[in-house]
Design an enzyme around this catalytic site. Structure first.
Site, PDB file in Angstrom:
ATOM      1  CG  ASP A 117      39.160  37.889  39.284  1.00 45.29           C
ATOM      2  OD1 ASP A 117      40.265  38.213  38.821  1.00 45.29           O
ATOM      3  OD2 ASP A 117      38.421  38.675  39.886  1.00 45.29           O
ATOM      4  CE  LYS A 134      46.984  38.706  38.250  1.00 42.61           C
ATOM      5  NZ  LYS A 134      47.266  39.085  36.845  1.00 42.61           N
ATOM      6  CE  LYS A 149      39.099  41.251  43.164  1.00 43.93           C
ATOM      7  NZ  LYS A 149      39.222  42.470  42.334  1.00 43.93           N
ATOM      8  CE  LYS A 175      43.353  43.314  32.482  1.00 43.47           C
ATOM      9  NZ  LYS A 175      43.417  42.180  33.415  1.00 43.47           N
TER      10      LYS A 175
END
Length: 251
Positions: free
Chosen positions: A127, A14, A9, A40
């Site tokens: 997510d 990560k 998530k 992102k």
């Protein structure tokens, strides 16, 4: 060429973990390609001292087919080949579609033939596991999937969903679940919660990372821990994790 997809998530650490593992592999002489599959587009910034890579989706959007492989793939720490899939403008389009476009464009441009990576690591937002975000675990893109989680409820929920997606694909010859990576947040009963999750999804915890101020210190320097603090205990934890991944993937 071994292909690994790492899911988790948002905010679970990560990209930091993937970048440090990639840095370990590259420091050991392996040719590594890290592909950020998150809108992102910041998966590889620590490998490039804060300098972002122009995303594949931006290149496709603005240049159609008129761009080179070298504009998509940039070199990072220890020679890691850095790629960012990118995403659509906020409110417009599907982020998962960006991942599909990026992976298809990399193949079309002959990235794997030119750079000949020993290891490809996909850093994937977990997510949601819609068609686009599940792309790296399908169609032979990845051999193994690893999921990063903490003992926080939302992280565990996301990890369970990712494991379910891998399970749904297993009969089609797609990627297999390699295990869980515990990135500690020092919440109550954290180890027990993650071990219980591993049992529930018929997997195991293959590595544990401490909550360390050195990670934040390295990020402020725009570096991986492996580069900024190579002799630290935290760097050793990343090396141990990387070695376990190497063993499980037969690298």
């Amino acid at each position: 060429m071994i292909k690994i997809a790492v899911y988790g998530k948002g905010g679970i650490g990560k990209s930091t973990t993937v970048s440090n593992v990639a840095a370990v592999f590259a420091s050991q002489g392996l040719r590594v390609m890290q592909i950020g599959c998150d809108p992102k587009a910041d998966s590889t910034v620590l490998l490039r001292h804060g300098e972002k890579v122009e995303t594949v989706l931006d290149l496709v959007r603005t240049r159609k087919e008129d761009f080179t492989l070298e504009e998509m793939v940039k070199e990072g720490f220890a020679g890691v080949c850095c790629v960012e899939a990118g995403g659509p403008s906020p409110g417009l389009g599907c982020a998962g579609r960006g991942i599909i476009a990026a992976l298809e464009t990399l193949e079309k441009k002959g990235a794997y033939e030119k750079y000949r990576p020993d290891v490809v690591i996909y850093d994937v937002l977990g997510d949601v596991v819609c068609g686009g975000f599940s792309m790296p675990m399908r169609r032979g893109y990845a051999d193994k999937v690893f999921v990063i989680t903490s003992g926080e409820n939302m992280a565990i929920h996301a990890a369970a969903n990712i494991a379910m997606a891998v399970e749904n694909f297993k009969d089609r010859g797609y990627a297999q679940l390699g295990g869980l990576i515990l990135n500690r947040r020092n919440v109550k009963n954290e180890d027990a919660k993650v071990e219980e999750l591993a049992e529930d999804i018929h997997s195991k915890v293959i590595g544990t990372l401490s909550r360390s101020a050195l990670v934040t210190d390295a990020e402020e320097q725009k570096k991986t821990v492996i580069e900024a603090y190579p002799d630290s205990e935290m760097a050793e934890e990343y090396r141990i994790l990387a070695e376990e991944i190497r063993t499980l993937c037969g690298i």
